[in-house]
Write a protein that holds these residues in place. Structure first.
Motif, PDB file in Angstrom:
ATOM      1  N   UNK A 164       0.844  -1.001   0.014  1.00 20.29           N
ATOM      2  CA  UNK A 164      -0.075  -0.113   0.014  1.00 20.29           C
ATOM      3  C   UNK A 164       0.971   1.176   0.049  1.00 20.29           C
ATOM      4  N   UNK A 165       0.264   2.355  -0.567  1.00 23.74           N
ATOM      5  CA  UNK A 165       1.101   3.701  -0.445  1.00 23.74           C
ATOM      6  C   UNK A 165       1.066   4.187   0.754  1.00 23.74           C
ATOM      7  N   UNK A 166       0.040   4.245   1.618  1.00 20.11           N
ATOM      8  CA  UNK A 166      -0.079   4.689   2.898  1.00 20.11           C
ATOM      9  C   UNK A 166      -1.232   5.553   3.211  1.00 20.11           C
ATOM     10  N   UNK A 167      -1.157   6.767   3.336  1.00 20.04           N
ATOM     11  CA  UNK A 167      -2.191   7.761   3.680  1.00 20.04           C
ATOM     12  C   UNK A 167      -2.621   8.157   2.366  1.00 20.04           C
ATOM     13  N   UNK A 168      -3.927   8.035   1.933  1.00 17.47           N
ATOM     14  CA  UNK A 168      -4.437   8.640   0.581  1.00 17.47           C
ATOM     15  C   UNK A 168      -5.382   9.621   1.133  1.00 17.47           C
ATOM     16  N   UNK A 169      -5.209  10.844   0.251  1.00 19.39           N
ATOM     17  CA  UNK A 169      -6.022  11.974   0.371  1.00 19.39           C
ATOM     18  C   UNK A 169      -6.975  12.012  -0.847  1.00 19.39           C
ATOM     19  N   UNK A 170      -8.264  12.139  -0.545  1.00 20.46           N
ATOM     20  CA  UNK A 170      -9.104  12.043  -1.808  1.00 20.46           C
ATOM     21  C   UNK A 170     -10.181  13.375  -1.884  1.00 20.46           C
ATOM     22  N   UNK A 171      -9.885  14.053  -2.720  1.00 18.72           N
ATOM     23  CA  UNK A 171     -10.770  15.301  -3.139  1.00 18.72           C
ATOM     24  C   UNK A 171     -11.692  15.134  -4.217  1.00 18.72           C
ATOM     25  N   UNK A 194      -5.165   3.833   4.315  1.00 20.96           N
ATOM     26  CA  UNK A 194      -6.183   4.518   4.677  1.00 20.96           C
ATOM     27  C   UNK A 194      -6.318   5.976   4.181  1.00 20.96           C
ATOM     28  N   UNK A 195      -7.520   6.440   4.669  1.00 23.78           N
ATOM     29  CA  UNK A 195      -8.083   7.483   3.654  1.00 23.78           C
ATOM     30  C   UNK A 195      -8.440   8.688   4.535  1.00 23.78           C
ATOM     31  N   UNK A 196      -8.189   9.805   3.733  1.00 27.00           N
ATOM     32  CA  UNK A 196      -8.938  11.241   4.300  1.00 27.00           C
ATOM     33  C   UNK A 196      -9.606  11.687   3.257  1.00 27.00           C
ATOM     34  N   UNK A 197     -10.908  11.688   3.269  1.00 28.54           N
ATOM     35  CA  UNK A 197     -11.554  12.075   2.151  1.00 28.54           C
ATOM     36  C   UNK A 197     -12.212  13.620   2.309  1.00 28.54           C
ATOM     37  N   UNK A 198     -12.112  14.384   1.409  1.00 31.10           N
ATOM     38  CA  UNK A 198     -12.838  15.703   1.614  1.00 31.10           C
ATOM     39  C   UNK A 198     -13.869  15.841   0.529  1.00 31.10           C
ATOM     40  N   UNK A 232     -10.247  25.815  -1.411  1.00 34.99           N
ATOM     41  CA  UNK A 232      -8.897  26.644  -1.070  1.00 34.99           C
ATOM     42  C   UNK A 232      -8.420  26.477   0.434  1.00 34.99           C
ATOM     43  N   UNK A 233      -9.113  25.864   1.113  1.00 34.45           N
ATOM     44  CA  UNK A 233      -8.872  25.711   2.808  1.00 34.45           C
ATOM     45  C   UNK A 233      -8.491  24.147   3.083  1.00 34.45           C
ATOM     46  N   UNK A 234      -9.474  23.664   3.239  1.00 35.37           N
ATOM     47  CA  UNK A 234      -9.314  22.098   3.544  1.00 35.37           C
ATOM     48  C   UNK A 234      -8.583  21.110   2.473  1.00 35.37           C
ATOM     49  N   UNK A 235      -9.311  21.502   1.209  1.00 40.13           N
ATOM     50  CA  UNK A 235      -8.739  20.891  -0.008  1.00 40.13           C
ATOM     51  C   UNK A 235      -7.288  21.148  -0.143  1.00 40.13           C
ATOM     52  N   UNK A 236      -6.901  22.369   0.021  1.00 38.16           N
ATOM     53  CA  UNK A 236      -5.545  22.673  -0.353  1.00 38.16           C
ATOM     54  C   UNK A 236      -4.746  22.338   0.740  1.00 38.16           C
ATOM     55  N   UNK A 237      -5.164  22.297   2.048  1.00 34.16           N
ATOM     56  CA  UNK A 237      -4.429  21.802   3.007  1.00 34.16           C
ATOM     57  C   UNK A 237      -4.149  20.142   2.862  1.00 34.16           C
ATOM     58  N   UNK A 238      -5.034  19.414   2.161  1.00 34.46           N
ATOM     59  CA  UNK A 238      -4.868  17.973   1.890  1.00 34.46           C
ATOM     60  C   UNK A 238      -3.756  17.762   0.821  1.00 34.46           C
ATOM     61  N   UNK A 244       0.658  13.148   3.517  1.00 37.91           N
ATOM     62  CA  UNK A 244      -0.182  12.445   2.606  1.00 37.91           C
ATOM     63  C   UNK A 244       0.749  11.631   1.560  1.00 37.91           C
ATOM     64  N   UNK A 245       0.457  10.406   1.569  1.00 36.49           N
ATOM     65  CA  UNK A 245       1.648   9.900   0.310  1.00 36.49           C
ATOM     66  C   UNK A 245       0.956   9.797  -1.054  1.00 36.49           C
ATOM     67  N   UNK A 246      -0.506  10.064  -1.088  1.00 31.18           N
ATOM     68  CA  UNK A 246      -1.008   9.884  -2.545  1.00 31.18           C
ATOM     69  C   UNK A 246      -2.100  10.731  -2.414  1.00 31.18           C
ATOM     70  N   UNK A 247      -2.308  11.453  -3.592  1.00 34.96           N
ATOM     71  CA  UNK A 247      -3.589  12.454  -3.568  1.00 34.96           C
ATOM     72  C   UNK A 247      -4.260  11.967  -4.933  1.00 34.96           C
ATOM     73  N   UNK A 248      -5.768  11.629  -4.678  1.00 42.92           N
ATOM     74  CA  UNK A 248      -6.378  11.418  -5.663  1.00 42.92           C
ATOM     75  C   UNK A 248      -7.489  12.575  -6.075  1.00 42.92           C
ATOM     76  N   UNK A 249      -7.562  13.093  -7.244  1.00 45.31           N
ATOM     77  CA  UNK A 249      -8.252  14.223  -7.344  1.00 45.31           C
ATOM     78  C   UNK A 249      -9.144  14.355  -8.350  1.00 45.31           C
ATOM     79  N   UNK A 250     -10.347  14.542  -8.062  1.00 43.79           N
ATOM     80  CA  UNK A 250     -11.440  14.660  -9.432  1.00 43.79           C
ATOM     81  C   UNK A 250     -12.148  16.102  -9.331  1.00 43.79           C
ATOM     82  N   UNK A 251     -12.107  16.781 -10.441  1.00 39.79           N
ATOM     83  CA  UNK A 251     -12.621  18.211 -10.124  1.00 39.79           C
ATOM     84  C   UNK A 251     -11.948  18.992 -11.659  1.00 39.79           C
TER      85      UNK A 251
END
Ligand code: ADP
Length: 505
Positions: A164-171, A194-198, A232-238, A244-251
């Motif tokens: 696994x990559x580690x901690x995934x940030x998902x926006x 594991x995941x932090x979902x925004x 611009x606040x929570x999303x940008x912080x993530x 955070x080892x990996x970021x998956x972004x859709x937008x």
């Protein structure tokens, strides 16, 4: 059933909406935002406030990432793949059992018709969890025959391990809130992350309710954290977080560029599913009834708020007039209303801001000389005046270089463009910065394959449109992003490869 809106909703939906405040899910606990601030989420069909949501910001993202890290190093990594699979499957069962409740909540928060939530978003979300729970036990490396030319005769065992990559940030965005959340969680968890979902600030409710099911399923605390808040606040912080080892972004493509820059601090891995301005191409030899339906659904599904919307409809000249007329006729008869009304075929746009943006594009189309055949104005019905409704628009006589044919509108605005020959078409169809999907309607099998080869897109649909599945990879080329979600290819996004050498000499 109880009633909290003009339409009946399930008691579970009313009691969820009755909460004075929806809190953040951090480390298995429901927490206030560090700032104490909240924001409102509204029903876009009438502008009514649906709930107050704790507004996550950098400090909350910090806490969530720390919780995700602890869970990653602790309980989650101690579980076997089969135990992980069982928990993800359990989450699928819980979601399936509560499909009706989730569909209503999604429709209220997003505006989409209940038919679309029930028949599209929910079954797909359940299926994604089941599909990836199956993968949890099938993620493996390989043994590779190494030769080592500078050490003749030496013997080594060499193998790879997928970790696994580690901690995934998902926006994620607001157009398919639950589906996008699950599409990120399912593969990330199956791979052992594991995941932090925004969730998007417009639509946080189903992600928060999903957080409750995650805990009910027995997924250890901190494995899934949900931190709603602004981009611009929570999303940008993530995006910029150093742990955070990996970021998956859709937008949007614009914000995609921002998150890539923000990710540079710790060089986290990034995958991006961005905008589109996809061609949906009808040749004169196609099954024209099927193509007409495909043209309509391709652009108007989910109020046109799909990254994969078939927004640029190319029609071969000899059939242009009848097909464009039929599209406009059909668009005029679409029944609009609140998504919860079972008679509704098209709900509102997500927000006032989005409504104004789309109206602005309609004006731009008129200014540039495209012919507006129907729609493009706010819905005049008295019952809809507080909602963000726009009449589905069809522009004819569009030239490919117009603003409305180049930029992603993300609303129910079809631009129809005639073409004369395949060569002329291919250049036009590929002539935007995007490359997410493309549709082709033809009975000529050779032409179909020629087009599939020539179109620059991550997905090509032949004689169909808007089909997605847990098993089929999804993602774009060019400025539609990189990386693939769904299918076996998603596993590459959520694992990293380790190479192990064992000296046998
Ligand atoms: P849309 O235009 O469809 O709302 P956005 O790209 O603005 O698409 O938003 C998609 C997601 O990205 C949302 O969750 C939003 O809050 C988040 N977002 C917006 N701006 C930023 C940013 N600067 N950094 C990180 N995330 C952001």
């Amino acid at each position: 059933m109880t009633t909290t809106t003009a339409f009946e909703v399930l008691p579970a939906v009313s009691s969820f909406l009755d909460k004075p405040r929806h809190k953040l899910l951090i480390g298995g606990q429901w927490a206030e935002a560090a700032s104490g601030r909240t924001f409102e989420t509204v029903d876009p069909s009438d502008g009514r406030v649906l709930g107050k949501v704790a507004e996550g910001d950098a400090e909350d993202v910090d806490r969530a990432v720390a919780a995700a890290r602890r869970a990653f190093q602790g309980p989650w990594s101690r579980l076997s793949p089969s135990e992980r699979a069982k928990l993800i499957y359990k989450l699928a069962d819980l979601l399936e059992k509560r499909s009706e409740e989730f569909a209503q909540l999604e429709t209220l928060d997003n505006g989409k018709s209940i038919r679309e939530s029930t028949r599209g978003d929910l079954p797909l979300a359940v299926d994604l969890l089941r599909y990836f729970s199956g993968w949890a036990t099938k993620i493996h490396g390989e043994t590779l025959p190494v030769s080592v030319p500078y050490y003749p005769g030496a013997k080594f065992l060499h193998y790879t391990v997928r970790e696994p990559v580690g901690v995934v940030g998902a926006i994620i965005p607001w157009n398919f809130p639950l589906l996008m959340a699950v599409e990120r969680l399912a593969p990330a968890l199956a791979c052992g992350n594991t995941v932090v979902l925004k969730p998007a600030e417009q639509t946080p409710l189903t992600a928060l309710r999903l957080g409750e099911l995650v805990l009910e399923a027995g997924i250890p605390e901190g494995v899934v954290n949900v931190v709603p808040g602004y981009g611009p606040t929570a999303g940008a912080a993530l995006a910029r977080h150093m742990d955070v080892d990996k970021l998956t972004f859709t937008g949007s493509t614009e914000v995609g560029r921002e998150v890539v820059k923000a990710s540079a601090g710790n060089l986290k891995r990034v995958s991006l599913e961005l905008g589109g301005k996809s061609p949906n191409i009808v040749f004169a030899d196609a099954d024209l009834d099927a193509a007409a339906k495909g043209m309509f659904m391709g652009i108007f599904y989910n109020q046109g708020q799909c990254c994969s919307a078939g927004a640029r409809i190319f029609v071969e000249k000899s059939k242009f007039e009848p097909l464009v007329a039929a599209l406009a006729e059909k668009a005029k008869t679409v029944r609009q209303g609140p998504g919860l009304d079972p008679k509704t075929q098209m709900g509102p746009l997500i927000s006032k801001e989005q409504l104004e943006r789309v109206l602005g594009y309609v004006e731009a189309g008129k200014r540039e000389g495209a012919r507006l055949l129907c729609g493009g104005e706010r819905a005049p019905e008295p019952g809809l005046k507080n909602g963000y409704f726009i009449k589905p628009a069809v522009f004819s006589e569009v030239s490919p270089d117009m603003k409305i044919a180049q930029e992603e509108i993300f609303g129910p605005v079809a631009t129809v463009i005639p073409f004369e020959s395949e060569e002329d078409l291919i250049a036009k169809a590929n002539g935007t910065i995007y490359g997410l999907v493309a549709g082709v309607w033809t009975k000529d099998i050779k032409r179909a394959f020629r087009m599939a080869q020539a179109l620059k897109a991550g997905t090509v649909w032949i004689n169909c449109y808007h089909f997605v599945d847990a098993a089929a990879p999804w993602g774009g080329v060019k400025q539609s992003g990189y990386g693939r979600e769904k299918g076996p290819y998603a596993l590459e996004q959520y694992t990293q490869l380790k190479s192990v050498w064992v000296d046998l000499n």
